[in-house]
Enzyme design. Structure first.
Site: not given
Ligand code: FAD
Length: 553
Positions: A103, A496-497
């Protein structure tokens, strides 16, 4: 003027002179400490590509050149930094862990924003209430961390924490993005309870019943240090308007504490896979799923993968086929046969003590058995099946990073998610599959897609896999997804995203009644953040001050 602790960045934030930027760095350092202010001074800081050692300044799976969406500096707050950003009118973009791959990773929409690295210093599990099954966490708590906390405190026999496919993400970051896991607690947004939020002007708010002070709290302590109401993680709504929603997928505030409901240990579980031999089994599979899921006989978020999602866990594209040409149905059937799986593979889990599981399995098996050729396996039947063995853990809240393997389908694997919502009907699933596979193949991409079933709808996750080192392929991926967004909207399907480069386009498709929803979001944004400095452009919501950046890419 560069100082020894703050080198000259490779460029400057919008409307900011070098002198002003260094003034910001100096004052930010005074608040959070020099070690928590990192300036991007050279290209070497743009080379990180590894999930565990991630980049916090650019998108590791960028489809445009990586310099397009770039932080010039990250600041890791220990304390409120919003007042300074506001005073100096410098845009910031927040992330908790920055592993939002597929994303955008950590990258900002407005190039040159300051990255607010919320997870680095705020990374504690503050509380686990095992009896009432909840946790209170800070932004830097990953799914790995929360699970490990339960293990270290011998709590897994009481409660589990749901996790998505990859465990390195932030519990808060994923929830704020309305991400998905795979136990019965897989809808992370539904399962959150209580937020502590810093608004763009620096005001600290507790939502829900957290707004009512705990009579035992020390009123002289700073607000974020005051003991919260004892029901904060137990009851979501409090009294009056329910504000939580405006902080998800948005730029209205920074969540620094969040309650999350944990799943009581159900007393046993049984993971299974059901394989279906034919591509055109999809319609019937989904029709059978609907009544089972809506009535919760399918207890968790089930996952229906097309063949290549499962196959990509076992090997790269070149391990299956020598040619660069698109795979034919005959090629796909041959891969299915080689791996002993189906063209569609349904991963699910049953929870509860043996007697409960036995009954549920009988119903589930009886229902899917109506599809000729369907086969049923437990993990012990297929000990070398990596996808199934990984699911077995994910379904009980044990995180991993094994799912990263499918990203390496092509050399230098990168990917982009196209994630439309569909009705949970066979016809809708089939129609989305037909469109997304046909368009993917027209643009030269193998089709990898998974249907994740919420309760009444499907999150259809299409994985557009590309070679990160191949600019022509990245452009094709970008052109493909832009077309898919457009054609999906024409059929009433919304994402949705979305990836950073596509947020404006996706937001533009949510345009009922002259874009009334967006106009409401913009009003709230301008009211809460008049200078527009917090994550301008997030999910297509542009404050008046940054309107000129609102253009589809
Ligand atoms: P961050 O990068 O920390 O945050 C994401 C966004 O959330 C930020 O840009 C911001 O807008 C908001 N945010 C973050 N922190 C805050 C805060 N403190 N206050 C307000 N807003 C905030 N995703 C899924 O959901 N399910 C899956 O099963 C899944 N499978 C994946 C599989 C693969 C192989 C890959 C590469 C990705 C996958 N993802 C999946 C996508 C992603 O890896 C996850 O959603 C991941 O948890 C999001 O990154 P993060 O938790 O580091 O979020």
């Amino acid at each position: 003027q560069a100082t020894p602790s703050h080198p000259e960045p490779i460029s400057l934030p919008p409307n900011t002179s070098s002198a002003k930027f260094h003034e910001f760095l100096r004052r930010a350092s005074a608040i959070v400490g020099d070690e928590n202010v990192v300036v991007v001074a050279g290209d070497d800081q743009l080379q990180q590509q590894d999930y565990m050692d991630r980049s916090k300044v650019h998108d590791m799976f960028h489809i445009l050149e990586k310099e397009v969406f770039l932080h010039l500096c990250t600041v890791a707050p220990k304390d409120n930094i919003m007042r300074l950003a506001n005073e100096m009118e410098i845009p910031v973009w927040l992330f908790s862990m920055g592993r939002n791959l597929g994303y955008r990773g950590a990258a900002p929409r407005v190039p040159g924003s300051i990255g607010l690295d919320m997870g680095k210093n705020m990374n504690k599990v503050l509380k686990v209430g095992a009896d009432s099954a909840y946790a209170l966490v800070e932004p830097g708590v990953s799914f790995f961390d929360l699970h490990q906390y339960l293990v270290d405190h011998d709590l897994r026999d009481k409660v589990w924490a749901d996790c998505p496919n990859l465990g390195g993400g932030s519990v808060i970051g994923n929830t704020m993005e309305r991400g998905i896991g795979y136990t019965p607690y897989g809808d992370h947004w539904i399962m959150h309870c209580g937020l502590e939020v810093v608004l763009p002007d620096g005001l600290l708010v507790r939502t829900g019943i957290g707004a009512l002070p705990n009579p035992k709290a020390d009123k002289n302590a700073r607000p974020h240090e005051q003991e919260p109401n004892e029901c904060w993680q137990l009851f979501n709504y409090g009294f009056g308007p329910y504000h939580d929603g405006i902080f998800s997928q948005s730029n209205m505030g920074i969540v620094i504490k969040m309650g999350v409901w944990l799943m009581p240990n159900p007393g046993g579980s049984q993971t299974y896979i059901i394989t279906f031999p034919r591509d055109n089994d999809l319609n019937r599979i989904v029709e059978i799923m609907r009544p089972l899921r809506v009535s919760m006989i399918l207890q968790n978020v089930p996952k229906l993968d097309n063949l290549l999602v499962s196959a990509a866990m076992e090997g790269t594209r070149s391990s299956y086929i020598n040619s660069k040409e698109l795979m034919t149905d005959a090629d796909l059937d041959a891969i299915a046969e080689k791996l002993g799986i189906g063209r569609w593979n349904f991963y699910g889990c049953i929870y509860g003590p043996p007697e409960v599981r036995e009954v549920l399995w009988k119903v589930i098996k009886g229902a899917f058995n109506q599809i000729p050729g369907s086969k049923f396996y437990f993990p012990e039947d297929r000990p070398h099946d990596k996808a199934l063995q990984t699911r077995k853990n994910t379904f009980v809240g044990i995180p991993s990073i094994t799912e990263l393997d499918w990203v390496s389908w092509l050399p230098n694997g990168g990917h982009l998610f196209f994630a439309p919502i569909a009705k949970l009907t066979g016809d809708d699933a089939e129609a989305q599959y037909e469109l997304t596979r046909r368009r993917s193949e027209e643009f030269g991409f193998d089709f990898l897609g998974a249907f994740l079933v919420g309760v009444r709808e499907i999150h259809h996750i299409v994985c557009i896999l590309f070679d990160r080192e191949d600019p022509e392929m990245r452009t094709r991926a970008h052109d493909l997804i832009k077309l898919l967004i457009h054609e999906a909207a024409d059929r009433g399907w919304g994402e949705y995203r979305a990836n950073l480069a596509l947020m404006d386009q996706v937001a533009g498709t949510y345009n009922f009644n002259d874009s009334a929803h967006m106009r409401l979001s913009e009003k709230i944004k301008d009211a809460l953040d008049p200078k527009g400095i917090l994550s301008p452009g997030k999910n297509g919501v542009w404050p008046t001050t940054y309107k000129q950046y609102n253009k589809q890419i």
